[in-house]
Design a protein around this motif. Structure first.
Motif, short mmCIF file in Angstrom:
data_model
loop_
_atom_site.label_atom_id
_atom_site.label_comp_id
_atom_site.label_asym_id
_atom_site.label_seq_id
_atom_site.Cartn_x
_atom_site.Cartn_y
_atom_site.Cartn_z
N HIS A 1 1.10 -1.13 0.20
CA HIS A 1 -0.34 0.07 0.28
C HIS A 1 0.87 1.83 -0.18
O HIS A 1 0.31 2.48 -0.58
N VAL A 2 2.03 1.26 0.88
CA VAL A 2 2.71 2.35 1.16
C VAL A 2 3.59 2.83 -0.76
O VAL A 2 3.53 3.27 -0.75
N TYR A 3 3.87 1.67 -0.77
CA TYR A 3 4.30 1.37 -1.48
C TYR A 3 3.38 2.07 -3.36
O TYR A 3 4.14 3.05 -4.52
N ARG A 4 2.35 1.27 -3.21
CA ARG A 4 1.61 2.06 -4.17
C ARG A 4 1.11 3.67 -4.46
O ARG A 4 0.84 3.94 -5.31
N TYR A 5 0.89 3.72 -2.96
CA TYR A 5 0.73 5.25 -2.70
C TYR A 5 2.13 6.40 -3.00
O TYR A 5 1.30 7.02 -3.85
N ALA A 6 3.00 5.83 -3.14
CA ALA A 6 3.84 6.89 -3.55
C ALA A 6 4.02 6.28 -4.92
O ALA A 6 4.62 8.18 -5.48
N VAL A 7 3.62 5.44 -5.75
CA VAL A 7 4.32 5.67 -7.53
C VAL A 7 3.04 5.53 -8.25
O VAL A 7 3.27 5.81 -8.84
N ASP A 8 1.56 5.64 -7.36
CA ASP A 8 0.65 5.25 -8.29
C ASP A 8 -0.51 6.36 -7.68
O ASP A 8 -1.64 5.08 -7.81
N GLN A 9 -0.21 6.99 -7.63
CA GLN A 9 -1.72 7.72 -7.14
C GLN A 9 -3.05 7.67 -7.66
O GLN A 9 -3.76 7.98 -7.25
N TRP B 1 -3.96 -7.30 -2.31
CA TRP B 1 -5.28 -6.59 -2.11
C TRP B 1 -4.48 -4.82 -2.24
O TRP B 1 -4.89 -4.55 -3.44
N PRO B 2 -3.25 -5.33 -2.50
CA PRO B 2 -1.88 -3.41 -2.54
C PRO B 2 -2.25 -3.57 -4.17
O PRO B 2 -2.00 -2.24 -4.25
N PHE B 3 -2.35 -4.26 -5.16
CA PHE B 3 -2.12 -3.65 -6.52
C PHE B 3 -3.61 -4.54 -7.56
O PHE B 3 -3.15 -4.55 -8.36
N THR B 4 -4.29 -4.70 -7.21
CA THR B 4 -5.56 -4.67 -6.96
C THR B 4 -6.51 -2.81 -6.79
O THR B 4 -6.18 -2.17 -6.27
N ARG B 5 -7.89 -3.28 -7.06
CA ARG B 5 -9.01 -2.16 -7.48
C ARG B 5 -9.09 -1.99 -5.63
O ARG B 5 -10.18 -1.00 -5.42
N LEU B 6 -8.48 -3.01 -4.81
CA LEU B 6 -9.02 -3.17 -3.81
C LEU B 6 -8.67 -1.36 -2.99
O LEU B 6 -8.86 -1.81 -1.71
N VAL B 7 -7.84 -1.55 -3.40
CA VAL B 7 -7.31 0.04 -2.57
C VAL B 7 -7.92 0.86 -2.27
O VAL B 7 -8.11 1.63 -1.06
#
Length: 235
Positions: free
Chosen positions: A25-33, A200-206
């Protein structure tokens, strides 16, 4: 006595899942907001979406609350409140089973919508289907455990086994002994939950973490329409 597989499943893997879940989740938010959204397909089809989404979200909310109480609150706490094990078990079966069936129906509607409606299917990617399939498999096992195993086989004391194991993991003292004699369908339910949390962190569930509750206290935005300047014509 726990086997090497038990050590992996109930000692090592829970922490791997937690690290990937939080770090992902941290990575996804940092690079793909900009992709931190549910990729809504409401414009393509509304009727199935509204029905499936309402059923799933309301049902799963009660299911999650039931899991929190059932797994994180020791049986001694509810017994001290005057709730016997039999009373708790009956409520868990009725309320948990009913809410689980509601969420389960909603998940199937959402999956069939993506499969059967061409416009929605063409705008879906592999992770959209993966998430729904994982949810349905995990819920199928959970409903079997609640409505079939607990009712027709025998009530399984998951609060003093699975719940005790989970509490030991969260207190950094994992004890796989609690899981040795847990029925296979309960273990599979947890394993598929592992997989769901890993992806979860890499799908629409975020988008679960983006529910607009903070809109209630943010400053109002006032829009004003600018008037066009008047044009004066001199004769």
């Amino acid at each position: 006595m726990p086997s090497p597989l038990d050590e992996v499943l109930w000692v090592s893997l829970p922490y791997i899942v937690i690290v990937v879940f939080i770090g992902g989740h941290v990575y996804r938010y940092a690079v793909d907001q900009y992709a931190w959204a549910s990729k809504s397909s409401e414009l393509l089809e509304k009727r199935w979406l509204n029905m499936g989404s309402q059923l799933f979200h309301w049902g799963i909310l009660i299911v999650i609350l039931g899991h929190i109480v059932g797994l994180l609150v020791p049986p001694g706490v509810t017994q001290a409140m005057g709730i016997t094990t039999e009373e708790y078990h009956r409520v868990a079966i009725v309320l948990g089973g009913a809410s689980g069936l509601v969420a389960y129906l909603g998940a199937w509607i959402l999956l069939l919508r993506r499969l059967l409606i061409t416009r929605v299917r063409r705008t879906s990617d592999a992770t959209d289907f993966l998430v729904l399939i994982l949810i349905i498999v995990t819920m199928t096992l959970g409903l079997y455990n609640t409505l079939i195993y607990d009712v027709f086989v025998h009530p399984f004391p998951y609060r003093s086994t699975i719940g005790a194991w989970l509490r030991s993991v969260l207190t950094l003292q994992p004890n796989p002994n609690y899981m040795v004699d847990v029925p296979i369908t309960f273990q599979l339910h947890i394993v598929f939950a592992y997989i769901l949390f890993l992806v979860w962190p890499f799908t629409r569930l975020v988008h679960v973490w983006s529910y607009p509750i903070f809109y209630l206290r943010r400053a109002w935005i006032i829009y004003r329409r600018a008037r066009r300047p008047e044009v004066v014509v001199h004769a």
